[in-house]
Design a protein around this motif. Structure first.
Motif, PDB file in Angstrom:
ATOM      1  N   PRO A   1     -15.805  80.690 -67.487  1.00 55.12           N
ATOM      2  CA  PRO A   1     -14.768  80.919 -68.511  1.00 55.12           C
ATOM      3  C   PRO A   1     -14.432  79.666 -69.291  1.00 55.12           C
ATOM      4  O   PRO A   1     -14.029  79.738 -70.455  1.00 55.12           O
ATOM      5  N   ILE A   2     -14.604  78.493 -68.666  1.00 55.11           N
ATOM      6  CA  ILE A   2     -14.351  77.236 -69.364  1.00 55.11           C
ATOM      7  C   ILE A   2     -15.413  77.022 -70.438  1.00 55.11           C
ATOM      8  O   ILE A   2     -15.106  76.622 -71.568  1.00 55.11           O
ATOM      9  N   VAL A   3     -16.667  77.307 -70.080  1.00 54.92           N
ATOM     10  CA  VAL A   3     -17.765  77.195 -71.055  1.00 54.92           C
ATOM     11  C   VAL A   3     -17.520  78.135 -72.233  1.00 54.92           C
ATOM     12  O   VAL A   3     -17.708  77.765 -73.398  1.00 54.92           O
ATOM     13  N   LEU A   4     -17.087  79.360 -71.950  1.00 55.62           N
ATOM     14  CA  LEU A   4     -16.789  80.314 -73.018  1.00 55.62           C
ATOM     15  C   LEU A   4     -15.692  79.780 -73.935  1.00 55.62           C
ATOM     16  O   LEU A   4     -15.795  79.874 -75.167  1.00 55.62           O
TER      17      LEU A   4
ATOM     18  N   GLU B   1     -17.104  76.950 -76.101  1.00 55.73           N
ATOM     19  CA  GLU B   1     -17.964  77.434 -77.165  1.00 55.73           C
ATOM     20  C   GLU B   1     -17.160  78.098 -78.278  1.00 55.73           C
ATOM     21  O   GLU B   1     -17.492  77.986 -79.461  1.00 55.73           O
ATOM     22  N   ASN B   2     -16.098  78.786 -77.898  1.00 52.48           N
ATOM     23  CA  ASN B   2     -15.215  79.394 -78.890  1.00 52.48           C
ATOM     24  C   ASN B   2     -14.567  78.312 -79.760  1.00 52.48           C
ATOM     25  O   ASN B   2     -14.506  78.432 -80.997  1.00 52.48           O
ATOM     26  N   PHE B   3     -14.110  77.230 -79.126  1.00 55.56           N
ATOM     27  CA  PHE B   3     -13.486  76.121 -79.850  1.00 55.56           C
ATOM     28  C   PHE B   3     -14.508  75.435 -80.763  1.00 55.56           C
ATOM     29  O   PHE B   3     -14.209  75.126 -81.929  1.00 55.56           O
TER      30      PHE B   3
ATOM     31  N   PRO C   1     -14.264  70.502 -66.044  1.00 58.71           N
ATOM     32  CA  PRO C   1     -15.112  70.149 -67.190  1.00 58.71           C
ATOM     33  C   PRO C   1     -14.290  69.679 -68.380  1.00 58.71           C
ATOM     34  O   PRO C   1     -13.184  70.168 -68.611  1.00 58.71           O
ATOM     35  N   LEU C   2     -14.832  68.730 -69.120  1.00 62.42           N
ATOM     36  CA  LEU C   2     -14.145  68.160 -70.271  1.00 62.42           C
ATOM     37  C   LEU C   2     -15.010  68.281 -71.522  1.00 62.42           C
ATOM     38  O   LEU C   2     -16.228  68.088 -71.457  1.00 62.42           O
TER      39      LEU C   2
ATOM     40  N   ASN D   1      -7.950  69.155 -75.389  1.00 65.54           N
ATOM     41  CA  ASN D   1      -7.196  70.143 -74.622  1.00 65.54           C
ATOM     42  C   ASN D   1      -7.468  71.532 -75.211  1.00 65.54           C
ATOM     43  O   ASN D   1      -6.882  71.918 -76.221  1.00 65.54           O
ATOM     44  N   VAL D   2      -8.379  72.270 -74.581  1.00 64.25           N
ATOM     45  CA  VAL D   2      -8.813  73.568 -75.098  1.00 64.25           C
ATOM     46  C   VAL D   2      -8.082  74.689 -74.377  1.00 64.25           C
ATOM     47  O   VAL D   2      -8.037  74.719 -73.137  1.00 64.25           O
TER      48      VAL D   2
END
Length: 254
Positions: free
Chosen positions: A90-93, A96-98, A166-167, A183-184
């Motif tokens: 979900p962090i990767v998603l 990628e959205n950002f 993850p950053l 900060n996403v």
């Protein structure tokens, strides 16, 4: 990663992509790619040329076998997303959205002036997870700002970052500003790495119970519990009960 999550990535990319009509237009000078490697810090790594409109790889370097233990032949983007740690998916998603929004709001002339980088965990062929640093630049796009190709480099940074969230950073090139550790907002929910039953069994193992006692408490056969335990060792890439318990506690899986 579930197919629905992979499809989510494809949907995110659609606003900044479209297919080209001529195959000849897809040819990119490989010398440009080689020059781009000067941008990246490289250790144990592999690289990929991503066809963004098709959400797949045009090319995967053979070094992926050394890093992940998988063959570059017939390796798809969907296969790769399946290897991302469930807690990091979900962090990767969200990243990628950002990133998609960031590029969509850039003037076309500024597209090649940025690279994106973020880290996450990926499963190797032996079941172990390593942490990779992903760095991406856009290498083919049109005057309207639609993407065709991106060059993606994955570097094994497991020795540099053992754990932690993850950053994401977006790095400016040629004098453009950089945005470090952004900060996403997390818009997606993590799927649990362990099932409810697996967590029940591990918690009883942590309490010091043997398979016979666990089976009695959960109203299951001892054979079923022993099978769960073997699968848990394989799933967590551990070899002993003590190692399994230590890892699930360290990773926060229970």
């Amino acid at each position: 990663m579930k197919k629905s999550s992979f499809n989510e990535i494809s949907v995110m990319w659609k606003p900044i992509t479209r297919a080209k009509k001529s195959l000849d237009e897809l040819v990119i000078d490989l010398k440009v790619h080689k020059k781009l490697f000067n941008i990246f810090q490289v250790g144990d790594f592999y690289y990929m040329l991503i066809n963004v409109p098709e959400a797949n790889f045009d090319f995967v370097s053979d070094q992926i076998e050394k890093v992940l233990g998988v063959s570059a032949k017939d390796f798809s983007l969907s296969d790769f997303f399946d290897r991302i740690h469930p807690e990091d998916q979900p962090i990767v998603l969200s990243f990628e959205n950002f990133i998609g929004t960031f590029y969509a709001n850039l003037p076309t002339t500024k597209i090649p002036c940025y690279k994106t980088r973020y880290d996450y965990r990926v499963r190797k062929s032996n079941g172990e997870y390593l942490r990779i640093l992903q760095q991406v630049v856009v290498v083919d796009y049109d005057d309207d700002g639609f993407f065709y190709k991106t060059l993606c480099v994955h570097t094994d940074i497991s020795d540099l970052k053992v754990d932690g969230k993850p950053l994401l950073s977006i790095i400016g090139i040629d004098g453009e500003p950089s945005y470090i550790n952004i900060n996403v907002e997390q818009k997606y929910i993590a799927t649990s790495f362990l099932s409810k039953r697996e967590k029940q069994i591990i918690n009883l193992m942590i309490a010091g119970k043997i398979s016979k006692e666990i089976a009695c408490e959960l109203c299951l056969s001892q054979h079923t519990i022993d099978t769960y335990r073997k699968k848990l060792l394989k799933k967590t890439a551990t070899s002993t009960t003590a190692e399994l318990i230590a890892k699930v506690i360290r990773e926060g899986w229970v």
